[in-house]
Design a protein around this motif. Structure first.
Motif, short mmCIF file in Angstrom:
data_model
loop_
_atom_site.label_atom_id
_atom_site.label_comp_id
_atom_site.label_asym_id
_atom_site.label_seq_id
_atom_site.Cartn_x
_atom_site.Cartn_y
_atom_site.Cartn_z
N GLU A 108 0.67 -0.91 -0.06
CA GLU A 108 0.06 -0.13 -0.27
C GLU A 108 0.58 0.93 0.14
O GLU A 108 1.70 1.13 0.86
N GLY A 140 -2.90 11.67 -6.26
CA GLY A 140 -3.22 10.50 -6.56
C GLY A 140 -2.02 9.57 -6.58
O GLY A 140 -0.81 9.52 -7.37
N GLU A 148 -9.33 10.55 -12.81
CA GLU A 148 -9.32 10.05 -11.02
C GLU A 148 -9.78 8.44 -11.09
O GLU A 148 -9.13 7.98 -10.13
N VAL A 206 -8.26 5.83 -12.28
CA VAL A 206 -7.14 5.40 -12.73
C VAL A 206 -6.49 5.23 -11.62
O VAL A 206 -5.41 4.70 -12.00
N TYR A 207 -6.56 5.90 -10.73
CA TYR A 207 -5.60 5.71 -9.27
C TYR A 207 -6.16 5.71 -8.72
O TYR A 207 -7.25 4.94 -8.21
N ASP A 208 -5.22 4.71 -7.35
CA ASP A 208 -5.38 3.51 -6.64
C ASP A 208 -5.23 4.34 -5.10
O ASP A 208 -6.12 4.03 -4.75
N TYR A 209 -4.48 5.05 -4.82
CA TYR A 209 -4.66 5.99 -3.70
C TYR A 209 -4.47 7.31 -3.56
O TYR A 209 -3.78 8.25 -4.77
N TRP A 210 -5.11 7.62 -2.32
CA TRP A 210 -4.73 9.11 -2.14
C TRP A 210 -4.09 9.91 -1.34
O TRP A 210 -4.42 8.66 0.06
N ASP A 234 5.81 -0.42 -8.42
CA ASP A 234 4.69 -0.50 -9.20
C ASP A 234 3.92 0.54 -9.40
O ASP A 234 2.04 0.52 -9.49
N ALA A 292 -1.25 6.19 -8.99
CA ALA A 292 -1.93 4.55 -9.82
C ALA A 292 -0.89 3.59 -10.21
O ALA A 292 0.35 4.08 -10.86
N THR A 293 -1.17 2.73 -9.96
CA THR A 293 -0.47 1.14 -9.89
C THR A 293 -0.58 0.75 -11.29
O THR A 293 -0.23 -0.10 -11.11
N VAL A 294 -1.35 1.05 -12.39
CA VAL A 294 -1.51 -0.17 -13.18
C VAL A 294 -1.01 0.76 -14.23
O VAL A 294 -0.54 2.38 -14.74
#
Length: 127
Positions: A1, A97, A111, A113-117, A30, A99-101
């Motif tokens: 994370e 944010g 927004e 495409v983002y996983d964490y903020w 990642d 993005a892990t992709v």
């Protein structure tokens, strides 16, 4: 994370400058793109700028082109947003944010495409 912490917000007069920081707990392979977004009261969150951690490419919203600059300090795991010539309409809570992709920056203002903020930092520009 990935944990993100924004800082650097504040109150500034129109025409002034601020530099926002987004400190990441880690920026592993990642994490592909870091983006800056903002949300003004009563409005949806909008993409401001993003940067690819793999090739350094950047993207900016039309509303900030020529005034904002995104940059990175790999040694400090920190992404910066230098904001110059600030306008009252730039007033908002600014978020970063991660993005892990493996996206490209051309879609980095979306927004979804983002996983964490991060928790956000308030920027207020007075007229």
């Amino acid at each position: 994370e990935v944990q993100l912490v924004e800082s650097g917000g504040g109150l500034v007069q129109a025409g002034g400058s601020l530099r926002l920081s987004c400190a990441a707990s880690e920026l592993t392979a990642d994490v592909h793109v870091i983006g800056w977004f903002r949300q003004a009261p009563g409005k949806e969150r909008e993409g401001v700028s993003c940067i690819s951690l793999s090739d350094g490419s950047t993207n900016y919203a039309d509303s900030v082109k020529g005034r904002f600059t995104i940059s990175r300090d790999n040694a400090k795991n920190t992404i910066y947003l230098q904001m110059n010539s600030l306008k009252p309409e730039d007033t908002a809570v600014y978020y970063c944010g991660a993005a892990t992709v493996p996206i490209v920056t051309i879609i980095g203002l979306n927004e979804g495409v983002y996983d964490y903020w991060g928790q956000g930092t308030q920027v207020t520009v007075s007229s």
